[in-house]
Design an enzyme around this catalytic site. Structure first.
Site, short mmCIF file in Angstrom:
data_model
loop_
_atom_site.label_atom_id
_atom_site.label_comp_id
_atom_site.label_asym_id
_atom_site.label_seq_id
_atom_site.Cartn_x
_atom_site.Cartn_y
_atom_site.Cartn_z
N ARG A 73 0.92 -1.03 0.19
CA ARG A 73 0.23 0.30 0.23
C ARG A 73 1.24 1.61 0.11
O ARG A 73 0.55 2.08 -0.31
CB ARG A 73 -0.90 0.29 1.24
CG ARG A 73 -1.82 0.99 1.18
CD ARG A 73 -2.96 0.65 2.10
NE ARG A 73 -2.96 -0.11 3.72
CZ ARG A 73 -2.29 0.50 4.57
NH1 ARG A 73 -3.05 2.22 4.60
NH2 ARG A 73 -2.72 0.06 5.59
N TYR A 127 -16.22 14.69 -17.38
CA TYR A 127 -17.16 13.05 -16.59
C TYR A 127 -18.29 13.36 -15.76
O TYR A 127 -18.02 13.63 -14.59
CB TYR A 127 -15.56 12.30 -16.51
CG TYR A 127 -15.87 10.94 -16.30
CD1 TYR A 127 -17.49 9.89 -17.16
CD2 TYR A 127 -15.69 10.93 -15.15
CE1 TYR A 127 -17.60 8.92 -16.67
CE2 TYR A 127 -16.27 8.81 -14.83
CZ TYR A 127 -17.45 8.47 -14.96
OH TYR A 127 -17.40 6.73 -14.63
N ASP A 192 -7.75 18.01 -16.67
CA ASP A 192 -7.93 16.03 -17.65
C ASP A 192 -8.30 16.04 -18.47
O ASP A 192 -8.60 16.18 -19.45
CB ASP A 192 -9.69 16.11 -17.03
CG ASP A 192 -10.29 14.34 -17.08
OD1 ASP A 192 -9.44 13.18 -18.14
OD2 ASP A 192 -11.26 13.21 -16.52
#
Length: 424
Positions: A73, A127, A192
């Site tokens: 992680r 989006y 983006d």
């Protein structure tokens, strides 16, 4: 954009070369040709004091650790290769990968909110799930929606981020990134870049400080891997790594391996699909069943078009083209944004952003253009003879005001369809 510079001692390399070799430079020295896939979840160490010191260092700085990652992680060598390669392609100092594009955006919002900067200025369309995450305030953020011309006036002392998608999903409207970055002042501009990829534009070069990708799309390129990535400066990357460690939105090593492999063919895939898309745009522009075509000035493999007939009939009628969400795969996909990808956005907000009920979005793949056109033209329903009147209100909404461009003339003679007169 074709040359990449990595410092005074390194000869600049073309984007296509960089896509193949970035993140892999050490392989020959390791006696390897393909990048290794490290699936370890934990890493052994017999020196607990040294491990404690390394963990303390990460908690303090967020910098990558020297040596094994301690725990998956925290970091992973395979994922790190993908991050290094993507940062190079975007011209950024660093990149941090996540389990999905939405996980990546979430991490950015949390990073800014952790500094007391919870206000976000955003430009529609985005989006649909990005729009929802911001508009619903699920992370405790507050959003002000504006057009590009209104960004400067929308800024507040607690504004932590300005968000734009260009070309936008699904209208393919474009923003002047350099002008937006200027309007942002000291506030970071997040672009983006999923639709364009670094093959068509590198927002960092135009003043953006954060570049977001749904790596699921073009970076992976084969519809078989999910991931997200943020390209940025090293200082912000350190915060993102700490958030990724704390929240657990890590990219699986196999996904990192597939994404790194996807980058090697990214320029070839984007350019080939873009060429096919431009030809389909040329044909759609003269088709009497089509009300309007949207195609960005920078080109690309995404097309949006509005039909006079029922868009659901087109979705039901394709056979070679796949009716499915997502994009950027080697095969061509088509979907109805108002029903699926942007269904979560309020109807009024969709329409004001130019997402009409008759809009279809198509991600052009690598098939032969004649086969695609044959399938598409069969699926397009010609309007009934007595129904050639104007579409319902809002169906052919104009693009949002400001410096966004939808269905605008392209440079270098690129074929782009302009709106047809209502009533055709």
């Amino acid at each position: 954009m074709d040359a990449m510079d990595h410092g005074p001692s390194v000869i600049p390399r073309a984007l296509a070369t960089e896509a193949v070799h970035a993140g892999r430079e050490d392989l020959a020295g390791l006696g390897l040709h393909a990048p290794p896939l490290d699936l370890s979840t934990t890493y052994p160490s017999y020196d607990a004091r040294a491990e404690a010191a390394r963990i303390d260092e990460f908690a303090t700085t967020g910098a990558r650790l020297d040596g094994p990652p301690v725990y998956a992680r925290l970091d992973n060598p395979t994922v790190a290769r993908f991050e290094d390669a993507l940062a190079r392609l975007e011209g950024a100092e660093a990149a941090v990968a996540f389990a999905s594009g939405m996980a990546a955006l979430t991490a950015v919002l949390l990073a800014r909110a952790s500094q007391g900067l919870r206000h976000v200025v955003a430009v529609r369309p985005l989006y649909g799930c990005s729009d929802h995450l911001l508009d619903a305030g699920l992370l405790g953020t507050e959003v002000t929606w504006t057009d590009p011309a209104g960004v400067a006036d929308a800024l507040r002392p607690d504004t932590g981020l300005v968000v734009v998608e260009s070309p936008a999903n699904p209208t393919l409207a474009e923003a002047d990134i350099r002008a937006l970055a200027h309007s942002c002042g000291s506030v970071p501009l997040l672009v983006d870049n999923t639709f364009a990829t670094p093959v068509l534009q590198r927002p960092v070069e135009q003043g953006a400080r954060i570049v977001l990708h749904s790596a699921t799309k073009y970076l992976g390129g084969h519809g078989d891997v999910m991931g997200g990535v943020v390209a940025c400066d090293e200082e912000f990357a350190r915060t993102l790594r700490q958030i990724r460690f704390a929240t657990g939105g890590v990219l699986h090593p196999l996904a990192g391996y597939l994404l790194l492999r996807g980058l090697s063919t990214l320029p070839v895939r984007v350019r080939a699909a873009s060429s096919t898309a431009a030809e389909l745009v040329r044909r759609l522009a003269t088709d009497p069943r089509i009300a309007r075509v949207h195609y960005p000035r920078i080109g690309g493999a995404m097309i949006a078009f509005e039909v006079y007939g029922d868009p659901h009939d087109v979705i039901a009628g394709v056979r070679l083209i796949t009716p499915a969400v997502s994009l950027g795969s080697v095969d061509t996909l088509i979907q109805h944004p108002a029903s699926i990808s942007h269904r979560i956005v309020a109807e009024g907000d969709r329409r004001s952003a130019g997402v009409s009920d008759r809009l279809l979005r198509m991600s052009v793949g690598l098939e032969d253009v004649e086969d695609l056109w044959r399938d598409l033209t069969r699926a397009l329903s010609a309007p009934p003879a007595g129904a050639l009147s104007a579409p319902p209100a809002g169906a052919l909404s104009a693009p949002p005001a400001g410096s966004l461009h939808a269905a605008a003339p392209a440079a270098s003679g690129r074929p782009v369809a302009m709106p047809r007169p209502a009533g055709r």
